[in-house]
Enzyme design. Structure first.
Site, PDB file in Angstrom:
ATOM      1  N   ARG A   1      58.042  18.173 -40.343  1.00 25.80           N
ATOM      2  CA  ARG A   1      57.286  19.248 -39.691  1.00 25.80           C
ATOM      3  C   ARG A   1      58.138  19.897 -38.598  1.00 25.80           C
ATOM      4  O   ARG A   1      58.136  21.107 -38.409  1.00 25.80           O
ATOM      5  CB  ARG A   1      55.965  18.709 -39.098  1.00 25.80           C
ATOM      6  CG  ARG A   1      54.979  18.237 -40.172  1.00 25.80           C
ATOM      7  CD  ARG A   1      53.600  17.952 -39.597  1.00 25.80           C
ATOM      8  NE  ARG A   1      53.554  16.822 -38.687  1.00 25.80           N
ATOM      9  CZ  ARG A   1      53.370  15.550 -39.040  1.00 25.80           C
ATOM     10  NH1 ARG A   1      53.223  15.240 -40.329  1.00 25.80           N
ATOM     11  NH2 ARG A   1      53.322  14.578 -38.136  1.00 25.80           N
TER      12      ARG A   1
ATOM     13  N   LYS B   1      45.396  29.645 -27.606  1.00 28.29           N
ATOM     14  CA  LYS B   1      44.512  30.121 -28.678  1.00 28.29           C
ATOM     15  C   LYS B   1      43.369  29.149 -28.901  1.00 28.29           C
ATOM     16  O   LYS B   1      43.553  27.936 -28.812  1.00 28.29           O
ATOM     17  CB  LYS B   1      45.313  30.250 -29.978  1.00 28.29           C
ATOM     18  CG  LYS B   1      44.506  30.842 -31.122  1.00 28.29           C
ATOM     19  CD  LYS B   1      45.153  30.603 -32.473  1.00 28.29           C
ATOM     20  CE  LYS B   1      44.537  29.409 -33.173  1.00 28.29           C
ATOM     21  NZ  LYS B   1      44.984  29.264 -34.577  1.00 28.29           N
TER      22      LYS B   1
ATOM     23  N   GLU C   1      39.635  33.888 -30.553  1.00 32.23           N
ATOM     24  CA  GLU C   1      39.634  34.054 -32.017  1.00 32.23           C
ATOM     25  C   GLU C   1      38.282  33.692 -32.628  1.00 32.23           C
ATOM     26  O   GLU C   1      38.029  32.527 -32.942  1.00 32.23           O
ATOM     27  CB  GLU C   1      40.735  33.187 -32.649  1.00 32.23           C
ATOM     28  CG  GLU C   1      40.796  33.348 -34.164  1.00 32.23           C
ATOM     29  CD  GLU C   1      41.875  32.501 -34.848  1.00 32.23           C
ATOM     30  OE1 GLU C   1      42.492  31.655 -34.181  1.00 32.23           O
ATOM     31  OE2 GLU C   1      42.069  32.675 -36.055  1.00 32.23           O
TER      32      GLU C   1
ATOM     33  N   LYS D   1      41.560  38.029 -31.331  1.00 36.48           N
ATOM     34  CA  LYS D   1      42.127  37.757 -32.664  1.00 36.48           C
ATOM     35  C   LYS D   1      40.979  37.708 -33.669  1.00 36.48           C
ATOM     36  O   LYS D   1      40.405  36.649 -33.912  1.00 36.48           O
ATOM     37  CB  LYS D   1      42.891  36.431 -32.622  1.00 36.48           C
ATOM     38  CG  LYS D   1      43.455  35.996 -33.977  1.00 36.48           C
ATOM     39  CD  LYS D   1      44.527  34.941 -33.821  1.00 36.48           C
ATOM     40  CE  LYS D   1      44.956  34.382 -35.151  1.00 36.48           C
ATOM     41  NZ  LYS D   1      46.144  33.540 -35.072  1.00 36.48           N
TER      42      LYS D   1
HETATM   43  P1  13P Z   1      45.741  32.747 -40.837  1.00 40.40           P
HETATM   44  O1  13P Z   1      46.519  34.014 -40.585  1.00 40.40           O
HETATM   45  O2  13P Z   1      46.358  31.888 -41.901  1.00 40.40           O
HETATM   46  O3  13P Z   1      44.288  33.002 -41.055  1.00 40.40           O
HETATM   47  O4  13P Z   1      45.868  31.866 -39.553  1.00 40.40           O
HETATM   48  C1  13P Z   1      45.681  32.441 -38.339  1.00 40.40           C
HETATM   49  C2  13P Z   1      45.256  31.413 -37.373  1.00 40.40           C
HETATM   50  O5  13P Z   1      45.860  31.281 -36.341  1.00 40.40           O
HETATM   51  C3  13P Z   1      44.074  30.590 -37.661  1.00 40.40           C
HETATM   52  O6  13P Z   1      43.624  29.993 -36.478  1.00 40.40           O
END
Ligand code: 13P
Length: 394
Positions: A85, A175, A216, A258
Site C-alpha cells: 500500500r 475530509k 462530503e 465535495k
Molecule cells: P470516489 O471519487 O471514488 O467516489 O471517491 C471519492 C472519495 O473521496 C470518497 O470519499
C-alpha cells in the site's frame, strides 16, 4: 496538558438582552482580540481552500482505508500489505508532472504515517511539490440505529486531538464523508439530519484546529432511481447540511464542498445525457450552495474515469453564473487507470505514474471546460477498467 482551545466561531445568533440578535454581515466575533485571531486564522484557511481549487487543478482522494484498498488490490491479484500500500501511494504521490494538475492529496491515517523509499514523510514529500497534504478523519459509515438500512458516519469522539496531531504532521485540510442511500422512501429525515449535524461538528472542529474541512455529503449512485429523484434528494441533503453548518458557525469561505453529481441511479434504465447531468447538477448546486463557499470538488462516485471527466467538463462549460470554482476530488476515477497499469509490479511503476498523470491532466482541463475526447488518445483502454465500480469506501 494543553488548555482547551477557546471557542473561535461566532454562533450565528446570540442571546442578548432577552432577545435573539444576529451578527449581521460580520462573520467575526465582536470581542476585538478574539476577532483578530479568528480573522488571521480564517484568512489562512481561506488561502488554503482557494489553493485547492487553483485554476486547472483538483484533488487526489487517495484515502481509502486499508480494507477498502485491499478489496481493490484483490481484483488485480495484488497482495495487500502495509508495504504494498505504501509503494502504491508513493507511486501516485511522486508521479512526475502530476503536481501541475493536482492541488492536494487526501491520505488515510496509515498513509500519513508512512514515508517515501528515501525516508521522506509523505506529507513533506507532497508539500515539497506544492501539493497540499490532506487527511480523512471520519471513522466510517456505521449502521444508523434509527433506520437500519441507512448509515451515520462516526468519528467525532476524540476528533479534536486527532486533528491537532494531523495538523502537526503537516495536514492542512481534512475530509469527512457522509453517505445517503436512495430508494422511494430513503433517505429518512432522521438520517439526513444526523449526518448533517456530524458534518457540521466536524467542520467546526477542523477550523478551530486550523484545517480546511472538506464537507462530503454523498448521495449514492446505487439504485434504479431516475435523475429527478437524485436531484430532489441532493437538494434536501445540501439544504440540511448548510443549515447545520450555519448553526455551528462554520466559516464558508474556509471550507470546500465535495458533493455527488446529480445523476440517475446506476441500475436505472433511463440514463440521463451528459447535458442533462451537467444542467441538473449546476441548477441544484446554485440553489443550495451559498456563494461564499470557496469551491466545489466533486467525488466520482463509481462513474467511469472518462465519464467523470466528461461530466466535469460539461458542468464547467455551461455559461451561466457560477459563484464558486468547480473542480474534482476523485478517488476511483483518478486511480483506476493507474492501478490497472501498475498491477502491483515494480517494472510497471513508471507506467502507473504515466496513467495517473494523464488522467489528472484530463481532469485539470475539465476544470477549465477545455477537455476534448481527442485528448483521451493515449488512454483508450481506461474506460473499460472494471475496477472499483462496485466497491465503496467504508
Ligand atoms: P470516489 O471519487 O471514488 O467516489 O471517491 C471519492 C472519495 O473521496 C470518497 O470519499
Amino acid at each position: 496538558m494543553e488548555s482547551p482551545t477557546p471557542a473561535r466561531h461566532p454562533l450565528p445568533w446570540i442571546f442578548q438582552g432577552g432577545g435573539l440578535r444576529q451578527f449581521g454581515s460580520s462573520r467575526y466575533p465582536e470581542d476585538a482580540a478574539a476577532a483578530n485571531k479568528m480573522r488571521i486564522m480564517s484568512h489562512d484557511l481561506e488561502r488554503v481552500a482557494e489553493s485547492l481549487v487553483a485554476d486547472g487543478k483538483g484533488i487526489l482522494a487517495a484515502d481509502e482505508t486499508a480494507p477498502t484498498l485491499t478489496k481493490r488490490f484483490d481484483i488485480l491479484g495484488i497482495a495487500s500489505t502495509e508495504q504494498s500500500r505504501r509503494t502504491y501511494r508513493e507511486m501516485l504521490f511522486t508521479s512526475p508532472g502530476a503536481a501541475d494538475f493536482i492541488s492536494g492529496a487526501i491520505m488515510y491515517d496509515e498513509t500519513i504515517r508512512q514515508k517515501t523509499s528515501d525516508g521522506m514523510p509523505f506529507a513533506k514529500e507532497l508539500e515539497s511539490q506544492g501539493i497540499v497534504p490532506g487527511i480523512k478523519v471520519d471513522t466510517g459509515a456505521k449502521p444508523f440505529a434509527a433506520s437500519p438500512d441507512e448509515t451515520v458516519t462516526e468519528g467525532l469522539d476524540g476528533l479534536r486531538d486527532r486533528l491537532r496531531e494531523y495538523r502537526k504532521m503537516g495536514a492542512r485540510f481534512a475530509k469527512w464523508r457522509a453517505v445517503f442511500h436512495v430508494t422511494d422512501s430513503l433517505p429518512s429525515a432522521a438520517c439526513v439530519s444526523a449526518n448533517a449535524h456530524a458534518l457540521a461538528r466536524y467542520a467546526s472542529l477542523c477550523q478551530e484546529q486550523d484545517l480546511v474541512p472538506i464537507v462530503e455529503p454523498e448521495v449514492l449512485m446505487e439504485g434504479s432511481h431516475f435523475i429527478g429523484r437524485c436531484e430532489r434528494v441532493t437538494s434536501v441533503v445540501l439544504h440540511t447540511v448548510f443549515d447545520a453548518l450555519f448553526e455551528q458557525g462554520v466559516v464558508l469561505e474556509a471550507m470546500l464542498l465535495k458533493p455527488n453529481m446529480v445523476i440517475a441511479g446506476k441500475q436505472c434504465a433511463q440514463q440521463a445525457s451528459v447535458e442533462e447531468v451537467a444542467d441538473a447538477t449546476l441548477t441544484c448546486l446554485r440553489r443550495y450552495v451559498p456563494a461564499a463557499v470557496s469551491g466545489i470538488v466533486f467525488l466520482s462516485g463509481g462513474q467511469s474515469a472518462r465519464l467523470a471527466t466528461v461530466h466535469l467538463n460539461a458542468i464547467n462549460r455551461i455559461e451561466s453564473r457560477k459563484p464558486w470554482k468547480i473542480s474534482f476530488s476523485y478517488g476511483r476515477a483518478l486511480q483506476d487507470p493507474a492501478l490497472e497499469a501498475w498491477h502491483g509490479r515494480d517494472e510497471y511503476l513508471a507506467a502507473g505514474q504515466r496513467a495517473f498523470c494523464h488522467r489528472a491532466c484530463l481532469n485539470g482541463a475539465a476544470t477549465l471546460g477545455k477537455y476534448t475526447c481527442e485528448m483521451e488518445a493515449s488512454s483508450a483502454s481506461e474506460d473499460e477498467t472494471p475496477l472499483g465500480r462496485d466497491w465503496h469506501d467504508d
